[in-house]
Design a protein around this motif. Structure first.
Motif, PDB file in Angstrom:
ATOM      1  N   ASN A 182      19.020  24.887  33.464  1.00 25.88           N
ATOM      2  CA  ASN A 182      19.184  26.273  33.005  1.00 25.88           C
ATOM      3  C   ASN A 182      20.377  26.413  32.062  1.00 25.88           C
ATOM      4  N   GLY A 183      20.998  25.305  31.668  1.00 24.95           N
ATOM      5  CA  GLY A 183      22.096  25.317  30.714  1.00 24.95           C
ATOM      6  C   GLY A 183      23.427  25.772  31.259  1.00 24.95           C
ATOM      7  N   ALA A 184      23.510  26.010  32.570  1.00 25.72           N
ATOM      8  CA  ALA A 184      24.712  26.598  33.163  1.00 25.72           C
ATOM      9  C   ALA A 184      25.798  25.587  33.504  1.00 25.72           C
ATOM     10  N   GLY A 185      25.552  24.311  33.258  1.00 24.65           N
ATOM     11  CA  GLY A 185      26.537  23.277  33.560  1.00 24.65           C
ATOM     12  C   GLY A 185      26.420  22.795  34.993  1.00 24.65           C
ATOM     13  N   VAL A 186      26.815  21.554  35.217  1.00 24.34           N
ATOM     14  CA  VAL A 186      26.785  20.952  36.549  1.00 24.34           C
ATOM     15  C   VAL A 186      28.170  20.414  36.864  1.00 24.34           C
ATOM     16  N   GLY A 187      28.777  20.872  37.944  1.00 21.28           N
ATOM     17  CA  GLY A 187      30.108  20.398  38.311  1.00 21.28           C
ATOM     18  C   GLY A 187      31.117  20.681  37.213  1.00 21.28           C
ATOM     19  N   ASN A 188      31.795  19.633  36.753  1.00 20.37           N
ATOM     20  CA  ASN A 188      32.788  19.790  35.691  1.00 20.37           C
ATOM     21  C   ASN A 188      32.202  19.704  34.288  1.00 20.37           C
ATOM     22  N   PHE A 189      30.898  19.499  34.190  1.00 16.70           N
ATOM     23  CA  PHE A 189      30.273  19.428  32.876  1.00 16.70           C
ATOM     24  C   PHE A 189      30.023  20.846  32.351  1.00 16.70           C
ATOM     25  N   PRO A 190      30.287  21.080  31.065  1.00 16.62           N
ATOM     26  CA  PRO A 190      30.293  22.453  30.537  1.00 16.62           C
ATOM     27  C   PRO A 190      28.918  23.093  30.410  1.00 16.62           C
ATOM     28  N   PRO A 191      28.885  24.423  30.546  1.00 15.11           N
ATOM     29  CA  PRO A 191      27.646  25.165  30.308  1.00 15.11           C
ATOM     30  C   PRO A 191      27.339  25.254  28.817  1.00 15.11           C
ATOM     31  N   LEU A 192      26.064  25.353  28.489  1.00 18.10           N
ATOM     32  CA  LEU A 192      25.637  25.429  27.092  1.00 18.10           C
ATOM     33  C   LEU A 192      25.034  26.781  26.738  1.00 18.10           C
ATOM     34  N   TRP A 193      24.604  27.527  27.729  1.00 19.04           N
ATOM     35  CA  TRP A 193      24.128  28.897  27.511  1.00 19.04           C
ATOM     36  C   TRP A 193      24.052  29.588  28.869  1.00 19.04           C
ATOM     37  N   GLY A 194      23.620  30.849  28.851  1.00 18.51           N
ATOM     38  CA  GLY A 194      23.402  31.573  30.092  1.00 18.51           C
ATOM     39  C   GLY A 194      24.570  32.445  30.534  1.00 18.51           C
ATOM     40  N   LYS A 195      24.338  33.140  31.660  1.00 19.50           N
ATOM     41  CA  LYS A 195      25.333  34.033  32.243  1.00 19.50           C
ATOM     42  C   LYS A 195      25.576  33.674  33.705  1.00 19.50           C
ATOM     43  N   ASP A 196      26.738  34.104  34.215  1.00 11.72           N
ATOM     44  CA  ASP A 196      27.019  33.890  35.634  1.00 11.72           C
ATOM     45  C   ASP A 196      26.466  35.046  36.448  1.00 11.72           C
ATOM     46  N   LYS A 197      26.723  35.040  37.744  1.00  4.98           N
ATOM     47  CA  LYS A 197      26.160  36.068  38.631  1.00  4.98           C
ATOM     48  C   LYS A 197      26.713  37.453  38.344  1.00  4.98           C
ATOM     49  N   ASN A 198      27.833  37.506  37.624  1.00  5.24           N
ATOM     50  CA  ASN A 198      28.442  38.789  37.254  1.00  5.24           C
ATOM     51  C   ASN A 198      28.069  39.222  35.843  1.00  5.24           C
ATOM     52  N   ASN A 199      27.075  38.553  35.280  1.00  6.66           N
ATOM     53  CA  ASN A 199      26.555  38.882  33.951  1.00  6.66           C
ATOM     54  C   ASN A 199      27.530  38.537  32.819  1.00  6.66           C
ATOM     55  N   ASN A 200      28.435  37.601  33.078  1.00  6.24           N
ATOM     56  CA  ASN A 200      29.370  37.146  32.048  1.00  6.24           C
ATOM     57  C   ASN A 200      28.819  35.904  31.358  1.00  6.24           C
ATOM     58  N   TRP A 201      28.973  35.836  30.042  1.00  2.57           N
ATOM     59  CA  TRP A 201      28.490  34.696  29.296  1.00  2.57           C
ATOM     60  C   TRP A 201      29.245  33.430  29.677  1.00  2.57           C
ATOM     61  N   LEU A 202      28.539  32.318  29.745  1.00  3.62           N
ATOM     62  CA  LEU A 202      29.122  31.060  30.185  1.00  3.62           C
ATOM     63  C   LEU A 202      29.595  30.164  29.046  1.00  3.62           C
ATOM     64  N   SER A 203      29.020  30.317  27.864  1.00  6.52           N
ATOM     65  CA  SER A 203      29.265  29.332  26.817  1.00  6.52           C
ATOM     66  C   SER A 203      29.626  29.984  25.486  1.00  6.52           C
ATOM     67  N   TYR A 204      29.586  29.205  24.418  1.00  8.12           N
ATOM     68  CA  TYR A 204      30.002  29.646  23.085  1.00  8.12           C
ATOM     69  C   TYR A 204      29.102  30.748  22.541  1.00  8.12           C
ATOM     70  N   ASN A 205      29.661  31.564  21.652  1.00  7.72           N
ATOM     71  CA  ASN A 205      28.880  32.637  21.066  1.00  7.72           C
ATOM     72  C   ASN A 205      28.272  32.208  19.724  1.00  7.72           C
ATOM     73  N   THR A 206      27.609  33.146  19.040  1.00  3.34           N
ATOM     74  CA  THR A 206      26.847  32.804  17.837  1.00  3.34           C
ATOM     75  C   THR A 206      27.707  32.645  16.587  1.00  3.34           C
TER      76      THR A 206
END
Length: 315
Positions: free
Chosen positions: A198-222
């Protein structure tokens, strides 16, 4: 089979050859307060989204080390791929086509916070701004200075970065829904183990897209470099899979980035990344209005993101 092996071997050899041209980072920190500032900058680059000096400037779950990868010495930005900090300080002051001005190293670092970090631009000459620039400058200690009149980039990757952007721009302009589906297939096989299906990252590996449970963006913007189909493809071919940079074929890198950047992510509005003028001081740019979206980033290459994805998920 023999031809495929030789092509792959040549790609790996080219990657290794490029890496050997990049010097090693210094091993000993400077003495006194300069050394303390280098250590502080290194700490910030490792923990950008949680460090007390920068956490309020970051709007996602990335750190500088997410794009400026660690080398064998374990330090952020000492990797040999595109994005290395080795030699970067020697190119500044450097001309930036994006800002249409000659930029300092602090300018370049701080502007990244608005884009890759989806946050606010640090104020020039604050402790965090100086610390990050001090660390990056230290990584170029002893290297010859040559200011870059074309782009703000390490001289060890500058030409490679520019030529690969052109190469991938030509490839991405021909992209279709089939390439998107192939990108998903490749992502699931080569990337999802670290970055999550789902692009949210695993462990210490970074997220590439998506939002967290609080609707905050996880990764870089456009507005980030990785959000551009050609720049993102050039970066991942140089650096990914981790410790296997240079092994992805051109079309593979293009399709993977097509898939990643076709996912929903935060829009970029330059004005929202800047503090009020009375607080920020002078902003070294001739560009004061700039916006991007997933849709506009695809349109830049003559692509309709709805046709590429095969749905209407993107606003």
């Amino acid at each position: 089979m023999r031809k495929t092996f030789l092509i792959s071997a040549n790609i790996i050899f080219a990657s290794v050859l490029a890496a050997t041209n990049i010097p090693s980072a210094p091993k000993n920190y400077p003495a006194g307060e300069v050394g303390n500032m280098v250590r502080l900058g290194e700490d910030i680059l490792n923990n950008t989204d949680t460090h007390p000096l920068t956490k309020n400037l970051v709007g996602n779950k990335l750190q500088c080390k997410s794009c400026h990868l660690k080398g064998s010495d374990g330090k952020p930005g000492t990797g040999s791929g595109i994005g290395t900090f080795i030699g970067t300080a020697t190119a500044f002051p450097a001309y930036s086509k994006r800002e249409k001005t000659v930029q300092t190293l602090q300018n370049r670092i701080n502007n990244c916070f608005m884009r890759s970090m989806n946050g606010k631009r640090p104020i020039i000459d604050t402790k965090e701004s100086i610390a990050m620039a001090t660390y990056i400058t230290w990584l170029s200690e002893g290297l010859p200075m040559k200011m870059d009149t074309k782009r703000p980039c390490s001289p060890y990757t500058s030409d490679r970065w520019a030529s690969n952007q052109k190469k991938f721009a030509a490839i991405q302009k021909k992209a279709t829904h089939t390439n998107y589906l192939n990108g998903k297939k490749l992502f699931d096989a080569k990337c999802a183990m670290c970055h999550g299906a789902n692009g949210a990252g695993v462990g210490n590996f970074p997220p590439l897209w998506g939002k967290d449970k609080n609707n905050n963006w996880l990764s870089y913007n456009t507005g980030a470099g990785l959000s551009k189909l050609n720049k993102g493809a050039a970066w991942i071919q140089s650096n990914m899979p981790l410790h296997q940079g240079g092994t992805l074929k051109d079309q593979e890198a293009a399709d993977i980035m097509l898939y990643i950047d076709a996912q929903p992510r935060a829009d970029f509005d330059l004005k929202k990344g800047l503090f009020p003028r009375e607080e920020m001081g002078h902003y070294n740019s001739k560009i004061f209005e700039e916006t991007h979206s997933v849709r506009s980033n695809f349109k830049q290459f003559g692509l309709d993101v709805d046709k590429i994805r095969g749905d209407k998920v993107i606003p």
